[in-house]
Design an enzyme around this catalytic site. Structure first.
Site, PDB file in Angstrom:
ATOM      1  N   LYS A   1       1.081  -1.017   0.147  1.00 26.33           N
ATOM      2  CA  LYS A   1      -0.034   0.094  -0.294  1.00 26.33           C
ATOM      3  C   LYS A   1       0.855   1.285   0.081  1.00 26.33           C
ATOM      4  O   LYS A   1       1.408   2.109   0.622  1.00 26.33           O
ATOM      5  CB  LYS A   1      -0.780   0.083   1.103  1.00 26.33           C
ATOM      6  CG  LYS A   1      -2.162   0.968   1.055  1.00 26.33           C
ATOM      7  CD  LYS A   1      -2.742   0.351   0.114  1.00 26.33           C
ATOM      8  CE  LYS A   1      -4.268   1.299  -0.444  1.00 26.33           C
ATOM      9  NZ  LYS A   1      -4.742   0.586  -1.651  1.00 26.33           N
TER      10      LYS A   1
ATOM     11  N   SER B   1      -8.478  -0.800  -5.478  1.00 30.23           N
ATOM     12  CA  SER B   1      -8.800  -0.461  -4.029  1.00 30.23           C
ATOM     13  C   SER B   1     -10.589  -0.547  -4.063  1.00 30.23           C
ATOM     14  O   SER B   1     -10.843  -1.514  -4.063  1.00 30.23           O
ATOM     15  CB  SER B   1      -8.217   0.418  -3.797  1.00 30.23           C
ATOM     16  OG  SER B   1      -7.589   0.711  -2.172  1.00 30.23           O
TER      17      SER B   1
END
Length: 591
Positions: A194, A391
């Site tokens: 991330k 996402s």
């Protein structure tokens, strides 16, 4: 004194009256201008269908006639709908008035998956008729060149170049600058990939981030090379050699010698070529029609008969949960309402959910996911990915029956993060500003930006992130028929290309929006059906007045800043972020 107030009142009333009259006159003027643009479009014989991709490519053409009007004080950022382009190409196959396709490709203002969808539509056009496709560019960047290679002739200006050098990306890191300013970014995340937070905590890419970027960029580049090789008959190895040698500064004839283009020609020579294609006499103008105009023209043999069976095409474009005035945004309640209405309407037999989003608010993502899940329990739901569905964009899609993406769609990024800035040192030591607090309970000043997080606050945040990530991978596991452990292994915030995503089970099929519609019809066994695009678009005046002064200001800024407007938009989005986010680490642009 009485006369003074009387005159003041009269002045105020007069100014108000003038403003109202001025506004009415403005609307009347705009109404007249709009009515002049709504006249029936006619297609001349021996016409070329022009696809000009210098306009910004959007999934769905806006119902906004003002963007083609040069109204003083109302500058417009011109767009072209991907739906208009594909529909126009489909119609042109059957229209004897259209003699060929002219691609204006000095620049392509859109993402790689949009380019892929247009390229595939052009290939289908060529396979269905014997009309030529002609591409011209003053210069080509890598994206526009990839699209151009599908043409029968690829023409370049003699002083133009083909920017061919491979894909690369550079990230900027702010850690040291923030240290000098006295700002500490307190980061809580789940997912070693991330990378959205890395610029605020590192001075260079982590090995995990470098790995993921190399993998998906390699996938995108290899797909591009294979496509070019197939159309230009240049081996992939030779294309890589040309890229290593950098073609960016080699003009016209050099590009011809390398085999990248067919010829280097001036514009007058290009016009002569178009006259030859259309059979127009020399020195006469070549009849042309734009894809935007042609999309609304009825063409015999291309029109579908009316059917009571409907497939809903629901569009969701932009950041999730962050409305920026005139910018595209996906608001949970609004999109959820559209899905719910279709689910409850028996005339709709299937839903195609078009998603083009890097993610955003977890809360809004959950709202949409729930509606998609409920819809999939009653009707066929097929998701079509655009340029990016990562996402939160993947979150809202994973409950569908099938997911269709392009090989060069950007997806994945299954992860969650939160950032809390601590500006205490900046305020106290740099600016001399001190703060104090009064509270009734121990944690009433939770997550203050003027001090570091306490251990309790950090644990609380981490617990929230972990819970959110567990929910995310649980949804994906349920929707994709995988275990949570399998999802976690390919998750961790890692970004994938559509090609990679199909290999690991995040995507079912390759294709564009029409392929997704065809798949939904096939699953439902529908031979006759019609598509309905949702949400319903605003009429022209509602479009103009949408969000009032914010919309007008955005129009001015877009006109003034052009390509740089996106950076202003990033800043606005960042300042409006609240809560926990599931968003792609960055926005990816290929040139």
């Amino acid at each position: 004194m009485k006369d003074f107030f009387k005159y003041v009142l009269a002045t105020v009333v007069g100014m108000a009256a003038i403003s109202i009259i001025g506004l009415l006159l403005l609307f009347m003027t705009i109404g007249i201008l709009v009515s002049t643009t709504e006249k029936k479009v006619s297609v001349q014989d021996n016409s070329m269908l022009v696809i000009d991709l210098e306009r910004q490519i959007v999934d769905r053409a806006p119902n906004d006639p003002f963007q083609d009007l040069d109204i003083p004080g109302f500058p417009q950022q011109k767009t072209i709908g991907l739906d208009n382009i594909t529909e126009s190409l489909s119609k042109a196959i059957h229209d004897d008035r259209i003699k060929g396709i002219y691609l204006k490709l000095s620049a392509v203002n859109g993402g790689m998956a949009s380019v892929e969808e247009i390229r595939n539509a052009l290939i289908a056009f060529k396979d269905s008729c014997d009309k030529p496709v002609y591409a011209y560019g003053d210069s080509y960047d890598q994206k526009s060149y990839y699209l151009a290679t599908v043409a029968d002739q690829v023409i370049l200006h003699p002083l133009g170049t083909v920017d061919f050098r491979g894909l690369g990306g550079e990230l900027m890191f702010y850690t040291k600058a923030l240290e000098k300013l006295g700002v500490e970014m307190q980061i809580v995340r789940h997912g070693k990939f991330k990378a959205a937070v890395e610029p605020f905590m590192l001075e260079k890419m982590s090995e995990e981030n470098r790995e993921q970027r190399l993998v998906y960029m390699g996938s995108l580049w290899n797909h591009m090379l294979n496509g070019i090789s197939g159309e230009r008959s240049i081996p992939v190895e030779q294309l890589n050699t040309l890229a290593d040698e950098v073609q960016t500064f080699k003009q016209g004839n050099k590009a011809v010698e390398s085999g990248l283009v067919d010829a280097a020609k001036y514009k007058d020579e290009v016009l002569d070529d178009l006259r030859e294609i259309t059979g127009i006499a020399k020195k006469k103008g070549v009849p042309i029609i734009s894809a935007t105009s042609y999309a609304g023209v009825p063409v015999k043999g291309a029109e579908k008969s009316f059917s009571r069976n409907k497939i809903a095409v629901i569009y969701a474009s932009g950041d999730i949960g962050m409305s920026m005035g005139s910018g595209a945004a996906i608001i949970g309640d609004e999109v959820g309402k559209e899905i719910r209405k279709v689910r409850q309407d028996s005339s709709y037999k299937a839903i195609v959910f078009r998603v083009n989003s890097p993610g955003g608010s977890v809360f809004d993502s959950e709202v949409i996911w729930r509606e998609v899940k409920l819809a999939a329990e009653e009707k066929t739901v097929v998701v079509s990915f655009g340029d990016v569905a990562a996402s939160g964009g993947y979150y809202i899609s994973c409950a569908a029956d099938q997911i269709v993406a392009q090989p060069n769609t950007i997806t994945g990024s299954i992860g969650i993060f939160g950032m809390i800035p601590n500006m205490g040192e900046l305020l106290n030591k740099k600016l001399g500003i001190t703060t104090d607090v009064v509270k009734t309970n121990k944690n009433s000043d939770l997550l203050s930006t003027t001090r570091p997080m306490t251990a309790y606050e950090r644990d609380l945040m981490q617990e929230t992130i972990e819970s959110g990530y567990d929910l995310f991978i649980s949804h994906v596991a349920e929707g994709r028929g995988m275990t949570k452990e399998q999802v976690d292994e390919i998750g961790q915030g890692r970004v994938w290309s559509g090609e990679n995503a199909k290999e690991i089970g995040l995507v079912d099929e390759f294709g564009g929006l029409q392929d997704a519609i065809n798949l939904a019809a096939e699953i439902e066994g529908l031979e006759n059906y019609r598509t309905v695009s949702l949400p319903e678009q605003l009429d022209p005046f509602q479009q103009l007045l949408k969000t009032g002064s914010d919309n007008v200001r955005a129009r001015f800024l877009k006109n003034e800043l052009g390509e740089k407007y996106k950076y202003y938009e990033y800043l606005k989005k960042t300042s409006s972020m609240e809560g926990i986010f599931a968003r792609m680490p960055y926005d990816l642009n290929i040139y």
